[in-house]
Write a protein that holds these residues in place. Structure first.
Motif, short mmCIF file in Angstrom:
data_model
loop_
_atom_site.label_atom_id
_atom_site.label_comp_id
_atom_site.label_asym_id
_atom_site.label_seq_id
_atom_site.Cartn_x
_atom_site.Cartn_y
_atom_site.Cartn_z
N GLU A 178 5.31 -1.91 0.44
CA GLU A 178 4.24 -2.51 -0.38
C GLU A 178 3.40 -1.42 -1.00
OE1 GLU A 178 1.87 -5.31 1.72
OE2 GLU A 178 3.59 -6.33 2.63
N LYS A 179 3.11 -1.61 -2.28
CA LYS A 179 2.22 -0.67 -2.97
C LYS A 179 0.78 -1.11 -2.71
CE LYS A 179 1.30 1.32 -7.53
NZ LYS A 179 1.71 1.34 -8.97
N LYS A 180 -0.04 -0.18 -2.27
CA LYS A 180 -1.42 -0.50 -1.92
C LYS A 180 -2.38 0.15 -2.91
CE LYS A 180 -0.62 -2.99 1.78
NZ LYS A 180 -1.04 -4.39 1.89
N ALA A 181 -3.42 0.79 -2.41
CA ALA A 181 -4.47 1.34 -3.27
C ALA A 181 -3.97 2.52 -4.08
CB ALA A 181 -5.66 1.76 -2.42
N SER A 182 -4.57 2.69 -5.25
CA SER A 182 -4.29 3.84 -6.10
C SER A 182 -5.60 4.35 -6.66
CB SER A 182 -3.33 3.44 -7.23
OG SER A 182 -2.98 4.58 -8.00
N VAL A 183 -5.96 5.59 -6.32
CA VAL A 183 -7.22 6.18 -6.75
C VAL A 183 -6.98 7.62 -7.15
CG1 VAL A 183 -9.62 6.70 -6.16
CG2 VAL A 183 -8.49 4.73 -5.10
N GLY A 184 -7.48 8.02 -8.34
CA GLY A 184 -7.41 9.41 -8.76
C GLY A 184 -6.00 9.96 -8.85
N THR B 245 -1.45 7.38 -4.79
CA THR B 245 -1.07 5.99 -4.54
C THR B 245 -0.56 5.86 -3.11
OG1 THR B 245 -0.44 5.73 -6.86
CG2 THR B 245 0.30 4.04 -5.32
N GLU B 246 -0.98 4.79 -2.46
CA GLU B 246 -0.56 4.51 -1.07
C GLU B 246 0.54 3.47 -1.05
OE1 GLU B 246 -2.28 2.26 2.89
OE2 GLU B 246 -3.70 3.41 1.67
N TYR B 247 1.55 3.71 -0.21
CA TYR B 247 2.63 2.76 0.01
C TYR B 247 2.75 2.53 1.52
CZ TYR B 247 3.85 4.00 -4.79
OH TYR B 247 3.82 4.22 -6.16
N ASP B 248 2.87 1.27 1.90
CA ASP B 248 3.01 0.93 3.31
C ASP B 248 4.42 0.46 3.60
OD1 ASP B 248 0.37 1.50 3.38
OD2 ASP B 248 -0.32 -0.47 4.06
N ASN C 58 7.70 -0.29 9.04
CA ASN C 58 7.55 0.24 10.40
C ASN C 58 6.16 0.79 10.69
OD1 ASN C 58 7.59 2.55 8.89
ND2 ASN C 58 9.33 3.51 9.96
N GLY C 59 5.23 0.58 9.76
CA GLY C 59 3.85 0.99 9.98
C GLY C 59 3.47 2.29 9.31
N LEU C 60 4.46 3.03 8.79
CA LEU C 60 4.19 4.32 8.14
C LEU C 60 3.43 4.09 6.83
CD1 LEU C 60 4.87 7.44 8.02
CD2 LEU C 60 6.80 6.76 6.54
N LYS C 61 2.44 4.95 6.59
CA LYS C 61 1.75 4.96 5.30
C LYS C 61 2.18 6.22 4.55
CE LYS C 61 -2.37 2.51 6.93
NZ LYS C 61 -2.09 1.26 6.19
N VAL C 62 2.43 6.07 3.25
CA VAL C 62 2.85 7.19 2.42
C VAL C 62 1.90 7.33 1.25
CG1 VAL C 62 4.70 8.11 0.96
CG2 VAL C 62 5.27 6.91 3.09
N LEU C 63 1.45 8.57 1.00
CA LEU C 63 0.60 8.87 -0.15
C LEU C 63 1.37 9.78 -1.09
CD1 LEU C 63 -2.85 9.63 1.59
CD2 LEU C 63 -2.00 7.45 0.73
N LEU C 64 1.49 9.35 -2.35
CA LEU C 64 2.18 10.16 -3.35
C LEU C 64 1.17 10.64 -4.40
CD1 LEU C 64 5.50 8.20 -4.04
CD2 LEU C 64 5.03 9.95 -2.31
#
Length: 935
Positions: free
Chosen positions: A18-24, A27-30, A33-39
């Protein structure tokens, strides 16, 4: 812009992502398995940074685990269970790499040339490091010495250690008081299986944030993550969050460090808010004002090296009070510390530097920073964020790691916005709020060429120590004694001394042939004792401090020699006690204005000598002028200080209301002011005169329990007490029932975490009343044991109190009986406790006790009475009391037979007859204003 929007809309995400918040641009992707990824893609950057941040640091360590998070970081660079040599692979890929541990997180990063192969390799490596690190004792032993050397390097810096000591002093409970590197002994001794368990608990995808920055294709990168870390299953274990909250500091603390080194240091620290709190922005700006430069951000913040324009530099360095000075603000997940530090030469004054720091801090309020000062620092802080976004590698490694550890990566942007809004008034506000002496911890580093320390020996190996051990202590066990009233009465021996003093003995074999005895003197009546409370108290309290033949120290020596414990008291004023090498000096409660007591305990072989010493303390007190003056001063000072303890204030108010005796009556409860006035009138001559006129044995009781020669003991007692008489005939002071109107009062006691609820109602009853047995059992069921109605409801079921009890007290003399209740509580629960007590009382009166309740309680109550008689000290008190009241243990036998025969209807009828819920007076004392109740 349109093309970008279309591209974003067309982005295909791996299944479940799931694509979550995007700031500056971040972008966060969840992942499932619970891992959060920031690109954070940056096509202009030829490299890619992979940074795995685990939400575990020293804050999460338990007892014996200090340094575990950091030690684990080192092992995560060695080897995996599938044979990967981690450091070798990283070097072979030409990566820029490292791992770091802090209070709130641990992170591992690699920066490599931006190719698909490198990215896949790095993600595969991080996947294996997350779940496949190899743990063996050999690996741990090797790496432990590396970590220990890192610890040792830190130990060489007294300035670093001072910061640790200040934090440890400031934090009593929170783990921010423990350094991340940990304890040397914990590092050396941690079992490998415990370290591995820590790893498997925290190194899981649902406790990690993966940061990837630089030249990358977002869709391909997300798929590579899905094919590697994303394949790890979501753990089934539930990860507990830390919940320790450091309580408000309640006074300045100080710590001193002495080590070999050069240059002194003073550190002044204050508890400060967490990174997510709005005040953190003001502290970041204030750090820049104080230190100079751009202020403080990040994990520990700071303001650079103390640029010349900083207020601290101007006040301390320019005035030659220090060589450098700075402010450091820690922005952490939980509330941390703000630290002011000054480095000094050996000939500069720590005290002067400390006072200068205080003055600079106070100047924030008295001379607030100007708008220009604030704007200058704000500009520098705002540019820090903007500049970090232009460097993908710095952002990936440092810029995002810290806000992730603070609780949410977007804090860096929130803080940016908050800093924009900071005003000079905000700096004054936070200074007033946080920079209080009560919130302050001060640390001094003092160089010492030869520090003298105590190394306490380790806990010995008791298994080894006890192997083959044989004790020289011999124990003689007591007889199997039957504590029934009938058996006691059969064995009791009664007699009198020549002056009429009653003697009661219960010969029995006791543990170690110990004899316990009670000499109880009774004298005077309500007329002869009127107006003599002060003299009676001093007469009793000074007894045993010294006698005409022994100093206080000699008395203690004699008691130790005899292995005896003797406590004397009288006149309701406490007294002296000691012996057996114990603490001594405590004394009993005195027993009232018309009595004096000596409690004696000694081995049978020494009992005769101990008895003689006890009578000497009763009959021949020295009544020293110095002791009198000391006691007078202590009691006066105690009465002059207004009490603040809720328990004392609540009980005093209720007691005075329920005992409406007039001034001059021996039962009157004087106010503190009246007590002080009476105290100041008493002289040493008054105390001596009271002792001479009132003390004597002819109306008293001498009770003994133990393996004694009855004839020999009575002979000694006759010689010591048989001719000691008082002319002030004893007549019991009976408290007569007096009806009072019910009150409901509140006492405010500021800054007290615990409150007290007191309730009571008088009713007319004596021990001769036919309802006496029923009321004893009713009182027991209503508020006696922890399963009683009051305790069960308020403590067990509602959880409102540690201690909630009620009791029915029926006097031996007089008929002023009372139902009373006492509950300790959090002030905010005051209304709930009051409602529950009143409601339970009304419910009991309306519905009554049940048949099963009566049967269970009857057995328990009678067992309690039997257990009391099985204890020699309790039995001794009963023996003396019965003699004074002219009773035998047949009275107990008859009473217990009546209790055994009671029906539930008889008990309920008696309780309803004598207890009126509307007559109950209530006094509650606590910090209710702060709790927002009873206002």
């Amino acid at each position: 812009m349109v093309l970008f929007a279309l591209a974003a809309a067309a982005q295909t995400l791996p299944p479940g992502v799931e694509k979550k918040a995007s700031v500056g641009g971040i972008t966060e992707y969840d992942y499932p398995n619970g891992l959060k990824v920031l690109l954070y893609p940056d096509a202009a950057n030829p490299k890619v940074t992979i940074n795995m941040v685990y939400l575990v640091g020293s804050r999460h360590e338990g007892y014996g685990e200090t340094g575990m998070a950091h030690l684990l970081e080192h092992l995560d660079f060695i080897e995996t269970t599938n044979g990967r040599q981690i450091k070798n692979e990283i070097v072979a890929h030409g990566a820029s790499w490292n791992g770091t541990t802090s209070y709130d997180r641990t992170n591992y990063y690699e920066t490599v040339t931006a190719t698909d192969e490198n990215l896949k390799w790095a993600l595969g490596l991080e996947t294996d490091r997350m779940v496949h690190v190899k743990f063996t004792k050999q690996i741990l032993d090797t790496e432990m010495t590396v970590v220990r050397n890192e610890f040792e390097r830190g130990e060489n810096s007294p300035q670093s250690i001072l910061s640790e000591r200040v934090a440890a002093t400031a934090f009593l409970w929170h783990n921010y008081g423990k350094s991340t590197i940990g304890s040397k002994d914990d590092i050396e001794r941690v079992p490998v299986d415990r370290l591995e368990a820590f790893y498997h608990k925290f190194y899981q995808p649902d406790n990690a944030v993966l940061v990837i920055t630089g030249r990358l294709d977002e869709s391909k990168t997300l798929q590579y993550v899905a094919d590697t870390v994303g394949q790890l299953p979501r753990p089934t274990r539930k990860l507990e969050q830390t919940y320790t909250v450091e309580p408000a500091q309640d006074g300045e603390r100080f710590v001193e460090l002495r080590r070999v080194g050069t240059g002194q240091e003073v550190m002044v620290a204050y508890h400060s808010p967490a990174a997510g709190h709005p005040d953190a922005a003001a502290f970041a700006v204030l750090s820049g004002i104080m230190t100079g430069g751009g202020g403080g951000r990040g994990g520990r913040g700071g303001g650079g090296g103390g640029a010349a324009e900083g207020r601290l530099t101007k006040a301390l360095v320019d005035n030659k009070l220090a060589t450098s000075a700075s402010m450091r603000f820690e922005q952490l997940h939980d509330p941390g510390l703000v630290e002011f530090t000054a480095n000094l030469t050996n000939d500069q004054s720590l005290d002067a530097a400390k006072q200068a720091i205080y003055k600079v801090i106070a100047g924030v309020i008295s001379e607030p920073p100007t708008k220009d000062e604030v704007e200058r620092v704000k500009t520098g802080l705002l540019r820090q964020l903007e500049n970090s976004l232009s460097d993908a590698q710095t952002l990936g490694v440092n810029g995002l790691t810290t806000p992730i550890s603070q609780g949410d990566w977007r804090i860096m942007f929130l803080q940016h916005d908050r800093i924009k809004d900071v005003t000079p008034e905000d700096l004054v506000r936070v200074a007033k709020t946080y920079f209080k002496a009560s919130n302050r911890t001060v640390g001094y580093y003092i160089p010492d060429a030869a520090p003298d320390r105590t190394v306490v020996p380790e806990t010995p190996d008791l298994d080894k120590l006890m192997t083959g051990y044989k004790s020289s202590v011999t124990i003689t066990h007591g007889e199997a004694f039957d504590p029934t009233p009938a058996n006691i009465e059969k064995r009791v021996v009664r007699s009198k001394l020549s002056n009429g003093m009653k003697v009661v003995m219960l010969p029995k074999q006791t543990e170690n042939s110990q004899v316990t005895a009670l000499i109880e003197l009774r004298f005077g009546d309500e007329n002869s004792l009127k107006g003599k409370n002060g003299a009676a108290q001093f007469a009793g309290s000074l007894m045993g401090r010294a006698t005409l033949h022994h100093t206080q120290e000699q008395l203690r020596d004699e008691m130790q020699k005899l292995n005896a414990r003797i406590q004397v008291s009288g006149g309701g004023g406490g007294g002296f006690g000691g012996g057996r090498g114990g603490r001594g000096g405590g004394g009993g409660a005195g027993g009232g204005i018309s009595s004096a007591n000596a409690n004696v305990s000694a081995p049978a072989a020494n009992f005769d000598a101990a008895l003689k010493l006890a009578v000497e303390m009763l009959r021949e007190p020295a009544y020293s002028e110095a002791e009198f003056d000391r006691m007078l001063q202590q009691r006066s000072k105690a009465l002059e200080v207004t009490p603040t303890e809720p328990t004392q204030l609540g009980a005093e108010m209720l007691n005075r209301h329920l005992s409406p005796f007039q001034p001059g009556d021996v039962l009157y409860s004087p106010t503190r002011e009246e007590q002080l006035a009476e105290l100041k009138k008493v002289t040493l001559a008054d105390a001596k005169k009271f002792h001479d006129e009132f003390y004597g044995a002819n109306f008293g009781v001498f009770a003994v329990v133990g393996p004694v020669d009855q004839a020999a003991v009575k002979k000694t007692a006759e010689a010591l007490l048989g001719t000691w008489n008082t002319t002030k005939a004893y007549k019991p002071i009976a408290a007569k029932y007096k009806a009072v109107s019910a009150i409901n009062s509140k006492i405010e006691t500021p800054d007290k975490a615990n409150a007290q609820f007191e309730a009571g109602a008088r009713f007319a009853m004596s021990e001769s009343d036919p309802d006496y047995p029923a009321m004893l059992l009713a009182g027991y069921m209503f508020g006696g044991p922890i399963t009683s109605r009051v305790s069960d409801r308020i403590r067990n079921r509602e959880g409102l109190s540690y201690g909630a009890n009620a009791r029915v007290a029926i006097p031996v003399e007089g008929n002023a009986a009372m139902l009373s209740a006492t509950v300790s509580l959090n002030p905010v629960n005051g209304p709930k406790v009051e409602f529950s007590f009143v409601d339970e009382l009304k419910k009991t009166l309306k519905e009554g006790f049940t048949v099963s309740e009566v049967e269970e309680s009857r057995k328990a109550y009678l067992d309690t009475r039997a257990n009391g008689r099985a204890q020699d000290t309790a039995l001794l008190t009963q023996l003396a009391g019965h003699e004074q009241q002219g009773r035998t243990f047949v009275w107990d036998e008859q009473l217990e037979a009546k209790i055994q025969a009671l029906t539930v209807d008889q008990i309920n009828a008696a309780f309803r007859k004598h207890i009126d819920a509307g007559a109950v007076s209530i006094v509650k004392a606590g910090d209710f204003k702060a709790a927002g109740v009873y206002q």
